[in-house]
Structures are given as structure tokens and as C-alpha cells.
Write an enzyme that holds these catalytic residues in place. Structure first.
Site, PDB file in Angstrom:
ATOM      1  N   LYS A 135       6.027  -3.967  -4.401  1.00  0.00           N
ATOM      2  CA  LYS A 135       7.461  -3.671  -4.403  1.00  0.00           C
ATOM      3  C   LYS A 135       8.074  -3.862  -3.019  1.00  0.00           C
ATOM      4  O   LYS A 135       9.136  -4.437  -2.883  1.00  0.00           O
ATOM      5  CB  LYS A 135       7.677  -2.228  -4.869  1.00  0.00           C
ATOM      6  N   CYS A 182       0.826  -1.215   0.000  1.00  0.00           N
ATOM      7  CA  CYS A 182       0.000   0.000   0.000  1.00  0.00           C
ATOM      8  C   CYS A 182       0.862   1.268   0.000  1.00  0.00           C
ATOM      9  O   CYS A 182       1.945   1.294   0.574  1.00  0.00           O
ATOM     10  CB  CYS A 182      -0.876   0.043   1.240  1.00  0.00           C
ATOM     11  N   ARG A 187       4.678   0.377  -6.112  1.00  0.00           N
ATOM     12  CA  ARG A 187       4.662  -0.453  -4.906  1.00  0.00           C
ATOM     13  C   ARG A 187       3.709  -1.634  -5.043  1.00  0.00           C
ATOM     14  O   ARG A 187       3.758  -2.571  -4.258  1.00  0.00           O
ATOM     15  CB  ARG A 187       4.242   0.399  -3.690  1.00  0.00           C
ATOM     16  N   TRP A 214      -3.036  -2.624  -1.625  1.00  0.00           N
ATOM     17  CA  TRP A 214      -2.667  -3.976  -2.040  1.00  0.00           C
ATOM     18  C   TRP A 214      -3.394  -4.893  -1.054  1.00  0.00           C
ATOM     19  O   TRP A 214      -3.081  -4.912   0.130  1.00  0.00           O
ATOM     20  CB  TRP A 214      -1.156  -4.137  -1.947  1.00  0.00           C
ATOM     21  N   LYS A 228      12.859 -14.117 -11.982  1.00  0.00           N
ATOM     22  CA  LYS A 228      12.532 -12.993 -12.878  1.00  0.00           C
ATOM     23  C   LYS A 228      11.526 -13.434 -13.932  1.00  0.00           C
ATOM     24  O   LYS A 228      10.571 -12.730 -14.214  1.00  0.00           O
ATOM     25  CB  LYS A 228      13.787 -12.456 -13.595  1.00  0.00           C
ATOM     26  N   GLU A 266      17.652 -16.833  -9.506  1.00  0.00           N
ATOM     27  CA  GLU A 266      17.220 -15.466  -9.813  1.00  0.00           C
ATOM     28  C   GLU A 266      16.633 -15.391 -11.233  1.00  0.00           C
ATOM     29  O   GLU A 266      15.620 -14.715 -11.456  1.00  0.00           O
ATOM     30  CB  GLU A 266      18.413 -14.506  -9.651  1.00  0.00           C
ATOM     31  N   GLU A 268       7.974 -14.033 -12.352  1.00  0.00           N
ATOM     32  CA  GLU A 268       7.245 -12.898 -11.784  1.00  0.00           C
ATOM     33  C   GLU A 268       6.776 -11.902 -12.827  1.00  0.00           C
ATOM     34  O   GLU A 268       5.740 -11.266 -12.646  1.00  0.00           O
ATOM     35  CB  GLU A 268       8.023 -12.213 -10.662  1.00  0.00           C
ATOM     36  N   HIS A 317      18.205 -35.872  -9.294  1.00  0.00           N
ATOM     37  CA  HIS A 317      17.532 -36.429  -8.118  1.00  0.00           C
ATOM     38  C   HIS A 317      16.018 -36.230  -8.169  1.00  0.00           C
ATOM     39  O   HIS A 317      15.360 -36.227  -7.141  1.00  0.00           O
ATOM     40  CB  HIS A 317      18.116 -35.816  -6.837  1.00  0.00           C
ATOM     41  N   ASN A 375      -1.568   1.659   5.913  1.00  0.00           N
ATOM     42  CA  ASN A 375      -0.684   0.649   5.341  1.00  0.00           C
ATOM     43  C   ASN A 375      -0.224  -0.227   6.505  1.00  0.00           C
ATOM     44  O   ASN A 375       0.255   0.297   7.500  1.00  0.00           O
ATOM     45  CB  ASN A 375       0.516   1.353   4.677  1.00  0.00           C
ATOM     46  N   GLY A 376      -0.431  -1.551   6.401  1.00  0.00           N
ATOM     47  CA  GLY A 376      -0.038  -2.444   7.482  1.00  0.00           C
ATOM     48  C   GLY A 376      -1.154  -3.427   7.783  1.00  0.00           C
ATOM     49  O   GLY A 376      -2.084  -3.582   6.981  1.00  0.00           O
TER      50      GLY A 376
HETATM   51  C1  F6R Z   1      11.877  -9.827  -7.016  1.00  0.00           C
HETATM   52  C2  F6R Z   1      11.667  -8.889  -5.936  1.00  0.00           C
HETATM   53  C3  F6R Z   1      11.391  -9.416  -4.579  1.00  0.00           C
HETATM   54  C4  F6R Z   1      12.257  -8.655  -3.547  1.00  0.00           C
HETATM   55  C5  F6R Z   1      11.858  -9.089  -2.134  1.00  0.00           C
HETATM   56  C6  F6R Z   1      12.732  -8.469  -1.083  1.00  0.00           C
HETATM   57  O1  F6R Z   1      12.102  -9.173  -8.211  1.00  0.00           O
HETATM   58  O2  F6R Z   1      11.709  -7.706  -6.121  1.00  0.00           O
HETATM   59  O3  F6R Z   1      11.597 -10.783  -4.509  1.00  0.00           O
HETATM   60  O4  F6R Z   1      13.592  -8.926  -3.810  1.00  0.00           O
HETATM   61  O5  F6R Z   1      10.528  -8.737  -1.896  1.00  0.00           O
HETATM   62  O6  F6R Z   1      12.652  -7.085  -1.109  1.00  0.00           O
HETATM   63  P1  F6R Z   1      13.714  -6.186  -0.365  1.00  0.00           P
HETATM   64  O7  F6R Z   1      15.009  -6.388  -1.042  1.00  0.00           O
HETATM   65  O8  F6R Z   1      13.194  -4.799  -0.529  1.00  0.00           O
HETATM   66  O9  F6R Z   1      13.747  -6.648   1.049  1.00  0.00           O
END
Ligand code: F6R
Length: 606
Positions: free
Chosen positions: A601, A2, A27, A74, A486, A482, A489, A505, A100-101
Site C-alpha cells: 500500500k 512492511c 500495507r 514485504w 486498476k 488509471e 493490479e 502509431h 521497515n526500510g
Molecule cells: C494503485 C496504487 C499505487 C499508488 C502509488 C502511490 O492503485 O495504489 O499506484 O497510487 O503507490 O501511492 P501514494 O499516493 O501513497 O504516494
């Protein structure tokens, strides 16, 4: 997650709230709304869906109101529909509130409030806050006391902004475990979850801390300790980055811009951290801090992958035992800390709830915490014993790219620095790595356009594939994870990242011609081992995209060469290649690259 914006000043509030909300879109959200005091009553306009829908509803409402609050939601409690969207009001519409929370005891509070005649109109946890404050006003009369009393009843996390119908021009706000900061303009005040929301108007900010309650109006502001009710002095900080850093700058998406920013990010990360004459690492931020014997790394998502990657460096160069934990698991483990342990919290946003909880757990056990953060003044930065900033500038795309590059750069410096302090790396190794590191931005700058073209070709070839494996060994296993993250997502394609040796395995059963495997194997000591895994996939008629460097002589089904770089710097070329493949696939499939569905985000709830 949020986003909150609030404004009180002399300009029409609706365009300011809309602009602020758009800058918080990154976000992640599924509904949005605003509230402002107008002609003696509170106007509340909210809608499920994207910002343009709210904007359409607000068209023609450019009225004289000069203060108000806005929110992007969100969904956590209740569907993403209009009723559940913020702002929420009390029954008499005497106040409107954004939050937010998560209010953990909302059910108990709701029952208590219903017994006192409050009627609820949404399924959210947030609505209890507006009724509770209204109940507080009934009991306490004074708004300040009513707010503080209401917050005393609440368990959980919150950043809130509140306006009252009979007090136009005044914004109240409070924070507990969710980000919130004030922007101080000329005769105008802003409040937001993040800096870009008001950076075009002011660079002077006040970071709010947990347990603080704020009253602001155009002419001034006052922060109080919510528990003791006493006023508090706060420091004003100056933001030194430019609003252009949070704009697309000609790129079609923030994600692409941020991928292409990576050479500059490495350069910025090295600034002030290299002794140019000796080619040695300088890390004033951790000077005087004892080098740990055991490091427990705590992080989520992409930051967790950076931690997995760095584990190899700390083991190779600094001779430190390393454990890397997903923060949401770490916080519920029964851990036995030892005297020379250290916890390293890696987080771009510095606000990830699980990482913050892990950090607090370590601190409660008297273990020193080093925070590796991008966002200056964030909760992790403020709660860590020491902080190392990644200096990557604002990352707006929900999918993290340049943040990981900056985390890897910082972690590499830290591993070299601790290696020297422990006497486990020799000077010549450090000099060699530092020399190559200084040249790295130039190498990447030159290769990124070609990498993007290769990614585009590859996407044309594999655009129908609905599943991918990503394999790698050692450092490259974390990059495989990673790459898979990517892809899933942003393009919503199923992808699994695996340590190459684990394939046989179980997962190898999935291999068939329609299930391509991306193998990350730049020429290094472990590459020959990975080649045997490639053969195993090819033998089962699986297709192999081999991401490697020229000196490795092998061919999969498709060969993608990245620049030849010394260990571990090849990872810095692997990373953008994987990011670009995911990006180009998402563009090809027409998904919302910068704001993928269901994602936020900064994940500020557990
Ligand atoms: C993936 C992504 C998330 C963040 C995760 C941690 O692209 O953005 O997996 O890496 O939510 O976020 P931070 O680094 O802000 O703690």
C-alpha cells in the site's frame, strides 16, 4: 510495505500484536512474526505466508507476556521465507528487532560484523541492525548509547522497534525516512507504522520524526535526538476519525466500500472550502502562497494519474505551465528551476519514498513545495511548505480508489482558486463549476448501484479476455491509464492505457477480436476526435466498450452510459465505472482484491 506494531502495557501482548498486524495487512506483506519477552528469554515466532498461518503457530501461546513487537514483511532483500521474516535477533538472543526500510550499507556492515564473530542466519539487510546493536552493547554497555551508536553506522531508511531479553516491558524504537508513530494509552503504549493498528485502544498519538530515538514502557515514554543524544519535547495529536472508517462495514471488500464512499469523499473534501453564498472556492491552506507560473507535479501510480488529469485544469483555468513527472524519474532528472516555480507532491500515504525524494530535491533548490496528502502528519505533509489534505479518511484497500477521487476534487478546487487569483477564470465559470460540484455527490450516489450492475454484466461478457486497451483523450487519457492500472493490479489481466490518438502509431497492430478496447469518451469537445479512433478499432474487428454519456450519439460493441455532467466533472463518473469494472473482474476471477499479489500500500523504499 512492511508494518510494525509494538506494545507495552498490562494486557496479554500476543492478541494485541496479532490484531495490530491484521490491521496493517493492507500495507502488503508476504511473511509475519512476533517476539516477546517470556520467562527470562525472548520468544520469536514467525512464518512465511498470511496472518492466519502465524495465528495458528501462536495458538495456545496466550501466555503472561505483556510487551512485545510484531511485523509484516514485504520482501526486498531475500526471499519471503521464514528465515528472512522478522523479528531478527542477535546470536545470543539478547534482543529482537523489527524493521521497515532498507539498510543501504548492509554489505559493508555485515563483513565488519562477521570479522567480529557475528554469524548471520538470513539474507536480509535488517539482520545487520540486530548484530550491530548487540555489538554496540558489548562496546558501550548502556542500551541507549548502543542503539544510538548503531544507528550512527547505518545508511538508508528505517523504522525499528527493539526489545531486550533482560529489559522486559521496555520498547526502543527509532525512525529515519520510514513512518513510525506512538499511541499513548492508559498505562499502555503502542508503536506502529500506521494509526489503525492501535486506534481501538487510543486516539492520542505522537508522530516520530527522522533522527529520533524512543524509549517507552507502560508508565511513560521519552524521545531523544539520536545524533545529539538529547531529550526532545514532542506534541501529542488527537486522531479524530473513527476505527469504523478502517473496517469493511458490511462490504465484502475494502475496495468496494471505498468506491462507494466516493460521493461522501467529495462532500468531505469540499467542507470549509466553498463560500456557500458566492459559490466560490476558499482555500485557506494556500492563502498567501504566491501562485506559481510553472507547476511541477511529482507523484507515483494512481496519484500520478490524478496529476496528469489536473494538468488540463491548471492549463485551462489557471493559465499555469504544468509538468507532471513520475517521482522515481523526477528525482534523477537534471532540472533547472525558475523563480516562480512550485512543486506539487501528490500522495495518498504521504510516505512514498520516491515522492518524498522529489519533494526534498525541490526544497534543496529553494522551490516551494505544496503537498497534497491524505494521511495527516505523514512525512510529505510535514516536509512540505504547505499542505492541502484530501480529507478522504483511511484508504485500506491496496488499490487506490477514493484517494484519487479526493485528489481530483482538491486539484479542481486549486485550479479554480488559482484561476481567480490570476484573473484567468471569470466568476460565472467558477460559480457554474462549484454549483455542479455541490450537486455531484447526489448524482454519483444515485448512479453507483446501477454502475456496479453494468460492470457485472460487462465482466460476464469479457471474462475470458486476457488483454485490454484503455483509450481516451485529454482528461480522459489519464483516466484510461488509471482504468488499465486498476485492471492489471487487482485482476492480473494485461491492460494498456493509451492516449487515443497514439493508437495508430503502433499499438493498433495488436487489435484483434480477442483484444477489447475500453474507450473513455463522455460527451465533451474532444469526443468527436475519439470517435474516429473507435472506428479504426472497429474496422479491424476489435471490440469497443464505449464509456460515454447520453448526448454522444455513437455505439461501439458495448455502450456504457454514465450521467451527463459538465467538463470536467464527467471524470468523477468515469472513475468509479472503471474501478467497478476492475473490481468485478477481480471478484469473478477470484483474486485477492484488497491485497493483490506483490503489491504494497505504501511504498516506503525506492
Ligand atoms: C494503485 C496504487 C499505487 C499508488 C502509488 C502511490 O492503485 O495504489 O499506484 O497510487 O503507490 O501511492 P501514494 O499516493 O501513497 O504516494
Amino acid at each position: 510495505m512492511c508494518g510494525i506494531i509494538a506494545y507495552s502495557g498490562h494486557r496479554p501482548v500476543v492478541p494485541i500484536l496479532l490484531d495490530g498486524l491484521k490491521r496493517l495487512e493492507y500495507r502488503g506483506y508476504d511473511s509475519a512474526g512476533v517476539a516477546y519477552a517470556h520467562k527470562g528469554s525472548l520468544a520469536v515466532v514467525k512464518q512465511a505466508g498470511k496472518m492466519h498461518q502465524l495465528e495458528e503457530m501462536l495458538e495456545g501461546r496466550q501466555n503472561g507476556a505483556t510487551s512485545g513487537i510484531g511485523h509484516t514483511r514485504w520482501a526486498t532483500h531475500g526471499l519471503p521465507n521464514r528465515n528472512n521474516a522478522h523479528p531478527h535477533t542477535d546470536n545470543g538472543k539478547g534482543l529482537a528487532l523489527v524493521h521497515n526500510g532498507i539498510i543501504e550499507n548492509h554489505q559493508t556492515l555485515k563483513t565488519w560484523l562477521e570479522d567480529r564473530g557475528h554469524r548471520f542466519t538470513s539474507e536480509t539487510d535488517t539482520e545487520v541492525l540486530s548484530h550491530l546493536i548487540s555489538q554496540g552493547c558489548l562496546q558501550k554497555k548502556e542500551k541507549f548509547e548502543a542503539l544510538a551508536w548503531a544507528l550512527d553506522q547505518v545508511e538508508g531508511s528505517y523504522a525499528i522497534a527493539v526489545i531486550f531479553q533482560d529489559e522486559p516491558g521496555v520498547i526502543w524504537a527509532a525512525r529515519q525516512s520510514s513512518p513510525l508513530l506512538m499511541g499513548l494509552g492508559e498505562g499502555e503504549m503502542f508503536l506502529s507504522s500506521d494509526i489503525p493498528a492501535f486506534l481501538s485502544a487510543t486516539r492520542d498519538v505522537v508522530y516520530l520524526d527522522d533522527g529520533e530515538l524512543v524509549r517507552m514502557e507502560p508508565g511513560g515514554w521519552q524521545v531523544f535526538d539520536s545524533g545529539s543524544r538529547n531529550p526532545k519535547a514532542k506534541e501529542v495529536s488527537r486522531i479524530d476519525w473513527d476505527i469504523r472508517a478502517a473496517e469493511k462495514g458490511g462490504y465484502p471488500h475494502f475496495m468496494l466500500k471505498e468506491i462507494f464512499e466516493q460521493p461522501g469523499v467529495i462532500q468531505d473534501c469540499l467542507k470549509g472550502r466553498i463560500d456557500q453564498d458566492k459559490a466560490q472556492v476558499l482555500l485557506p491552506e494556500v492563502e498567501g502562497l504566491p501562485v506559481p507560473e510553472r507547476l511541477r507535479i511529482v507523484a507515483c501510480g494512481t496519484s500520478y494519474h490524478a496529476g496528469l488529469w489536473a494538468k488540463h485544469l491548471f492549463e485551462h483555468w489557471s493559465d499555469i505551465d504544468v509538468e507532471v513527472d513520475i517521482a522515481s524519474e523526477f528525482r534523477y532528472r537534471k532540472l533547472r528551476f525558475r523563480p516562480n516555480d512550485m512543486t506539487l507532491a501528490i500522495t495518498q500515504s504521504g510516505e512514498t519514498a520516491d515522492t518524498l525524494a522529489g519533494l526534498r530535491m525541490a526544497r534543496e533548490s529553494q522551490v516551494p513545495v505544496l503537498g497534497l496528502c491524505n494521511v495527516v502528519g505523514s512525512s510529505v505533509a510535514r516536509e512540505s511548505d504547505r499542505v492541502l489534505y484530501t480529507q478522504a479518511g483511511p484508504e485500506i484497500s491496496v488499490a487506490s480508489t477514493k484517494a484519487m477521487c479526493s485528489q481530483m476534487t482538491s486539484l479542481l478546487l486549486l485550479a479554480l482558486y488559482w484561476g481567480r487569483r490570476r484573473g484567468t477564470t471569470d466568476e460565472s465559470l467558477e460559480r457554474t463549476v462549484v454549483t455542479h460540484l455541490r450537486a455531484l455527490p447526489g448524482v454519483l450516489e444515485a448512479s453507483l448501484p446501477g454502475m456496479q450492475r453494468t460492470a457485472q454484466d460487462l465482466v460476464q461478457r469479457y471474462r475470458e479476455s486476457r488483454h485490454f486497451f484503455y483509450l481516451g483523450r485529454g482528461l480522459n487519457a489519464s483516466l484510461a491509464l488509471e482504468g488499465a492500472l486498476k485492471l492489471k493490479e487487482i485482476s492480473y489481466i494485461h491492460a494498456e492505457g493509451y492516449a487515443a490518438g497514439e493508437m495508430k502509431h503502433g499499438p493498433i497492430a495488436l487489435i484483434d477480436p480477442a483484444f477489447p478496447t475500453f474507450v473513455v469518451a463522455p460527451a465533451d469537445d474532444l469526443a468527436p476526435k475519439t470517435l474516429s479512433n473507435i472506428k479504426e478499432v472497429l474496422a479491424r474487428k476489435g471490440e469497443v466498450i464505449l464509456l460515454s454519456s447520453p448526448s454522444l450519439k455513437f455505439f461501439g460493441t458495448y455502450r456504457w452510459d454514465i450521467p451527463e455532467l459538465v467538463w470536467p466533472l464527467s471524470s468523477f463518473a468515469v472513475l468509479p465505472a472503471l474501478q467497478l469494472f476492475a473490481y468485478e473482474m477481480a471478484v469473478e476471477l477470484g483474486t485477492d482484491v484488497d491485497q493483490p499479489r506483490n503489491l504494497a500500500k505504501s511504498v516506503t523504499v525506492e
